[in-house]
Enzyme design. Structure first.
Site, mmCIF file in Angstrom:
data_model
loop_
_atom_site.group_PDB
_atom_site.id
_atom_site.type_symbol
_atom_site.label_atom_id
_atom_site.label_comp_id
_atom_site.label_asym_id
_atom_site.label_seq_id
_atom_site.Cartn_x
_atom_site.Cartn_y
_atom_site.Cartn_z
ATOM 1 N N ASN A 273 77.577 84.193 43.761
ATOM 2 C CA ASN A 273 77.451 84.973 44.373
ATOM 3 C C ASN A 273 79.391 85.472 44.599
ATOM 4 O O ASN A 273 79.756 84.566 45.713
ATOM 5 C CB ASN A 273 76.946 84.992 45.442
ATOM 6 C CG ASN A 273 76.447 86.156 46.065
ATOM 7 O OD1 ASN A 273 76.373 87.810 45.591
ATOM 8 N ND2 ASN A 273 76.124 86.362 47.017
ATOM 9 N N ASP A 300 86.509 79.956 46.602
ATOM 10 C CA ASP A 300 85.675 79.702 47.015
ATOM 11 C C ASP A 300 84.841 78.076 47.079
ATOM 12 O O ASP A 300 83.417 78.422 46.412
ATOM 13 C CB ASP A 300 84.482 80.652 46.238
ATOM 14 C CG ASP A 300 83.171 81.165 47.240
ATOM 15 O OD1 ASP A 300 83.006 80.952 48.318
ATOM 16 O OD2 ASP A 300 82.485 82.187 46.548
HETATM 17 ZN ZN LIG Z 1 81.299 85.347 49.781
#
Ligand SMILES: [Zn+2]
Length: 422
Positions: A273, A300
């Protein structure tokens, strides 16, 4: 004193064969003809500033079965990272100066690299309660983010940006309008239809970016967009920069390396996401990096336990690990075929995040700087193996790939924190 000899060194934007002399924790001199008690022969290797990642998840406290500060930072070191910026979606989230102090202390004591810390934008990361930014900054927070959640209420974001600007703090936003998210699992489009999975509309990301850019323009805050993933997002940032809005953004390696058409089936290792987007979106991210619209690459890094990433995509957690595959995958897939210059890739992983986040003492090799260095082997391919990962998370679709540019050694403050084979 320690001497790193014969390496190809990334220095002032150029690749130069030279030596680096290290005294205690600092770079003392760069050049040739030095002698030292301790010598590392980096012949045939690439020596770069330690990589900087402004987007990692270390899960401590609260979910240390997924990762902790020690393992997360070891994974970082194995990827050539020497400075990382940890997201605050831990339990409890450090949303008071006291909790922030404890978090910063834990990062310093347990991290084998420099682990810096985000504070949340709002209390508990999902509320509309603006926090004590001055106190959080004093306690050691370097920027603000509710990563994992978009700030749903425009007025909340507006007030947060005003206060962040007053306190000279960056607002780093995971842009997601929940009302357009559709409980999605992968990108809305032909692949979602083919796999009969709920699709995430790009509007969930782009409409919130558009809103935030206008709020950023009004408030003057330094607004940073986490993991931009769509062509329209890049267009919006390009337009905003042309208007003089104080905006920066990052792209994640997986959004550059994969499109949704490459999702092989209902496989949670492809669930992130924002989701993997279309080929046109991927191309736009590459263009955005090359023309300076996208300022940096951030991983991330999102480790999860195996049981959370098996079974049906609908039930699995979002996110993949990134620290240990970032440089080698990007080097192999973008630098070797000539799409990115090695110098550019290094800038996006060193000086650009360091300068844009105002991080002192990292991101470049220069006399007087902290001796934070990564040494990469560009010549010998290795296969990415699950058993080699130092992260507790093995949730990456890149396992099994043959890559160049594996990390040979990483030094933090002149000390070896990773050495291949050890
Ligand atoms: Zn994020």
């Amino acid at each position: 004193m320690l001497l790193i000899k014969n390496g190809l060194v990334y220095l002032d934007g150029n690749l130069t064969k030279t030596d680096i002399l290290i005294d205690n924790n600092k770079i003392k001199a760069i050049g040739t003809g030095f002698e030292a008690e301790q010598v590392i022969d980096a012949e045939g290797k690439l020596v770069t500033p330690g990589l900087v990642d402004v987007h990692v998840h270390y899960r401590e406290p609260g979910q240390t079965y997924k990762e902790d500060i020690a393992t997360g930072s070891r994974a970082g070191a194995r990827g050539g990272f020497t400075t990382t910026l940890a997201m605050p979606n831990v339990i409890p989230t450090p949303d008071t100066p006291e909790l922030m102090q404890q978090m910063v202390k834990a990062n310093r004591e347990k991290g084998i690299i420099h682990v810096l810390q985000y504070a949340p934008i709002t209390a508990g990361e999902t509320s509309d309660e603006i926090l004590d930014y001055k106190g959080l900054k004093k306690a050691g927070a370097v920027a603000l983010s509710n990563d994992g959640h978009g700030v749903q209420n425009a007025r909340t974001m507006y007030l947060a940006m005003q206060k962040a600007a007053d306190n000279d703090l960056i607002v780093a936003s995971h842009c997601q309008d929940d009302s357009l998210f559709n409980h999605g699992v992968i990108n809305e489009g032909p692949k979602a239809t083919e796999l009969d999975l709920p699709g995430i509309s790009e509007l969930a990301e782009t409409t919130q970016i558009a809103r935030d850019l206008l709020l950023a323009e009004k408030t003057g805050v330094h607004y940073h967009i986490c993991h931009v993933s769509t062509r329209t997002s890049v267009d919006l940032v390009r337009m905003a920069k042309a208007r003089g809005i104080n905006v920066t953004c990052e792209a994640a390696p997986h959004h550059l390396l994969l499109s949704d058409s490459q999702i092989p089936g209902n496989d949670p290792y492809y669930k992130m996401n924002p989701p993997l987007r279309s080929r046109s979106d991927v191309d736009a991210l590459v263009e955005g990096l090359l023309d300076g619209t996208i300022d940096m690459i951030a991983t991330d890094h999102a480790p999860h336990a195996k049981k959370e990433k098996t079974g049906d995509m609908r039930d699995a957690a979002f996110g993949i690990t990134g620290s240990e595959t970032c440089f080698s995958m990007l080097y192999t897939k973008f630098v070797k075929p000539g799409i990115f210059a090695l110098e550019d890739l290094l800038d996006w992983l060193t000086i650009m995040p360091a300068e844009n986040f105002g991080l002192e003492n990292c991101g470049q090799i220069k006399p007087g700087a902290e001796a934070d260095l990564a040494i990469f082997d560009l010549d010998h391919p290795v296969t990415l193996k699950e058993s080699d990962y130092l992260s507790k998370g093995v949730n990456t679709p890149f396992t099994g790939q043959e890559v160049y540019g594996s990390t040979w050694m990483t030094l933090v403050s002149g000390q070896k924190v990773y050495e291949r084979g050890n």
